[in-house]
Design a protein around this motif. Sequence first.
Motif, PDB file in Angstrom:
ATOM      1  N   HIS A 194     -80.144-116.209 -20.294  1.00 39.16           N
ATOM      2  CA  HIS A 194     -81.353-116.932 -20.682  1.00 39.16           C
ATOM      3  C   HIS A 194     -81.043-118.431 -20.829  1.00 39.16           C
ATOM      4  O   HIS A 194     -81.757-119.286 -20.314  1.00 39.16           O
ATOM      5  N   ALA A 195     -79.929-118.740 -21.531  1.00 36.42           N
ATOM      6  CA  ALA A 195     -79.542-120.152 -21.729  1.00 36.42           C
ATOM      7  C   ALA A 195     -79.278-120.826 -20.382  1.00 36.42           C
ATOM      8  O   ALA A 195     -79.770-121.935 -20.116  1.00 36.42           O
TER       9      ALA A 195
ATOM     10  N   GLN B 295     -86.953-132.146 -20.685  1.00 37.44           N
ATOM     11  CA  GLN B 295     -86.104-132.341 -21.863  1.00 37.44           C
ATOM     12  C   GLN B 295     -86.202-131.133 -22.813  1.00 37.44           C
ATOM     13  O   GLN B 295     -85.212-130.714 -23.397  1.00 37.44           O
ATOM     14  N   ASP B 296     -87.427-130.582 -22.931  1.00 39.00           N
ATOM     15  CA  ASP B 296     -87.591-129.372 -23.756  1.00 39.00           C
ATOM     16  C   ASP B 296     -86.700-128.246 -23.237  1.00 39.00           C
ATOM     17  O   ASP B 296     -86.145-127.468 -24.016  1.00 39.00           O
ATOM     18  N   GLU B 297     -86.591-128.119 -21.904  1.00 35.30           N
ATOM     19  CA  GLU B 297     -85.786-127.020 -21.338  1.00 35.30           C
ATOM     20  C   GLU B 297     -84.325-127.177 -21.763  1.00 35.30           C
ATOM     21  O   GLU B 297     -83.646-126.189 -22.053  1.00 35.30           O
ATOM     22  N   ALA B 298     -83.853-128.434 -21.787  1.00 37.17           N
ATOM     23  CA  ALA B 298     -82.474-128.677 -22.247  1.00 37.17           C
ATOM     24  C   ALA B 298     -82.338-128.186 -23.689  1.00 37.17           C
ATOM     25  O   ALA B 298     -81.369-127.508 -24.043  1.00 37.17           O
TER      26      ALA B 298
ATOM     27  N   TYR C  94     -80.541-124.230 -27.968  1.00 38.07           N
ATOM     28  CA  TYR C  94     -80.776-123.251 -29.054  1.00 38.07           C
ATOM     29  C   TYR C  94     -80.126-121.924 -28.669  1.00 38.07           C
ATOM     30  O   TYR C  94     -79.564-121.212 -29.497  1.00 38.07           O
ATOM     31  N   LEU C  95     -80.263-121.582 -27.390  1.00 38.49           N
ATOM     32  CA  LEU C  95     -79.781-120.268 -26.945  1.00 38.49           C
ATOM     33  C   LEU C  95     -78.254-120.211 -26.918  1.00 38.49           C
ATOM     34  O   LEU C  95     -77.665-119.213 -27.322  1.00 38.49           O
TER      35      LEU C  95
ATOM     36  N   PRO D 183     -80.471-114.543 -34.934  1.00 42.97           N
ATOM     37  CA  PRO D 183     -80.451-115.897 -34.343  1.00 42.97           C
ATOM     38  C   PRO D 183     -81.219-115.985 -33.019  1.00 42.97           C
ATOM     39  O   PRO D 183     -81.830-117.025 -32.734  1.00 42.97           O
ATOM     40  N   TYR D 184     -81.207-114.920 -32.229  1.00 38.87           N
ATOM     41  CA  TYR D 184     -81.941-114.938 -30.949  1.00 38.87           C
ATOM     42  C   TYR D 184     -83.447-114.975 -31.225  1.00 38.87           C
ATOM     43  O   TYR D 184     -84.180-115.799 -30.659  1.00 38.87           O
ATOM     44  N   GLY D 185     -83.915-114.108 -32.115  1.00 42.64           N
ATOM     45  CA  GLY D 185     -85.346-114.056 -32.432  1.00 42.64           C
ATOM     46  C   GLY D 185     -85.846-115.372 -32.999  1.00 42.64           C
ATOM     47  O   GLY D 185     -86.921-115.862 -32.637  1.00 42.64           O
ATOM     48  N   ARG D 186     -85.046-115.986 -33.866  1.00 43.31           N
ATOM     49  CA  ARG D 186     -85.489-117.247 -34.490  1.00 43.31           C
ATOM     50  C   ARG D 186     -85.527-118.381 -33.455  1.00 43.31           C
ATOM     51  O   ARG D 186     -86.426-119.221 -33.480  1.00 43.31           O
ATOM     52  N   ALA D 187     -84.554-118.376 -32.529  1.00 42.27           N
ATOM     53  CA  ALA D 187     -84.577-119.403 -31.467  1.00 42.27           C
ATOM     54  C   ALA D 187     -85.832-119.235 -30.618  1.00 42.27           C
ATOM     55  O   ALA D 187     -86.470-120.206 -30.211  1.00 42.27           O
ATOM     56  N   MET D 188     -86.205-117.972 -30.378  1.00 41.31           N
ATOM     57  CA  MET D 188     -87.345-117.688 -29.499  1.00 41.31           C
ATOM     58  C   MET D 188     -88.665-118.204 -30.062  1.00 41.31           C
ATOM     59  O   MET D 188     -89.577-118.538 -29.312  1.00 41.31           O
ATOM     60  N   ILE D 189     -88.773-118.272 -31.394  1.00 40.11           N
ATOM     61  CA  ILE D 189     -90.049-118.693 -31.994  1.00 40.11           C
ATOM     62  C   ILE D 189     -90.370-120.125 -31.563  1.00 40.11           C
ATOM     63  O   ILE D 189     -91.447-120.429 -31.065  1.00 40.11           O
TER      64      ILE D 189
END
Length: 335
Positions: A50-51, A82-85, A90-91, A155-161
């Motif tokens: 994903h990252a 830039q958001d994608e970076a 986060y991932l 940590p994965y779920g929180r990054a996804m939010i």
Amino acid sequence: MTLTETAPGASEAELERHFEATIARNDRIEPRDWMPEGYRKTLVRQIAQHAHSEIIGMQPEGNWITRAPSLRRKAILLAKVQDEAGHGLYLYSAAETLGVSRLELTELLLAGRQKYSSIFNYPTLSYADVGTIGWLVDGAAICNQVPLCRTSFGPYGRAMIRVCKEESFHQRQGFELLATMMRGTDEQRAMVQESVDRFWWPALMMFGPPDADSPNTAQSMAWGIKRNTNDELRQKFVDMSVPQAEALGVTLPDPELRWNEERGHHDFGQPDWEEFMEGVKGNGPCNAQRMAHRRRAHEEGAWVRAAATAYAAKQGLDTPRSSLAGHSTTGGTER
Ligand code: BYC
């Protein structure tokens, strides 16, 4: 409090029971909790893929930053790329809580031992593709990622939010761009239709192989890593996209697409799964170009990593476990 914290002497069987009970209650597993090795490996595989997708995904759109048709479009596209970076970072950080560094994961990608999403192996040939990527690719990403906000690993779920909030903006900007072009000239409308024709099937492939051919889905669902199967999410995406295509005035390029009253869903055709497998194996239209660019950015970023490590040592800080990877947004050669 986790079992590892409360009961350091717990046996392997007790730890496993505690893990299973946490999953059964739909509670979160946190980095310091005991987890089966297979769970950890599956998470590292999925989160890393994903990252990498977020970082490689900067290339097809980055290809258009210098040629955006107005200052407004350029500012929007810059912000999106830039958001994608940020999403990639986060991932990688979420993966680091599982004991692997960003540098290790980047090296696995460059060695061809980890993957990134098949969608980024397709070229962006016109500015309409920026809109189509926002509408369809980010739309598919939202379908796939909203359920991941409830994934069992904290940590994965929180990054996804946060990722999902930003993806919603990306999807709307893509739709707005296409809607603007559809109100323009015949030539602009034709550009949009041509772009949608190219991206529709690859967007359906983003959800992965059909459930019957998906080796990982059953175990990932049992562990609460995935909350829906590949086919469930693909169906949701088709159902969501059809009225949006109507609102835009574009035709989705699938002669089998029709509403099925009995199922309460749209029936639709299958993407070319051989083309998908070729892309996943590294033989898609832009695989070599994407990887060459990623490798060059990593090599050119070596001095940044060295400087950051030297600075951290000088300050008496811990050496950062993740080295800074050089993420350049420029230089696609589609056109
Ligand atoms: N592309 O057993 P399966 C974004 C692989 S970025 C390539 O179903 P799983 C965006 C799969 O890895 C979007 N490979 O696997 C960024 C597995 O091989 P390995 C990225 C794929 O993991 C910038 C094999 O095929 N999103 O939105 O249970 C700009 C068998 O598959 C693909 C994510 O990564 C594919 N499409 O399910 C704009 C979401 N599909 O690893 C937008 C998180 C499958 O065993 N990931 N493979 O060698 C997931 O939800 C899941 O990993 C998948 C696949 C649904 C993708």
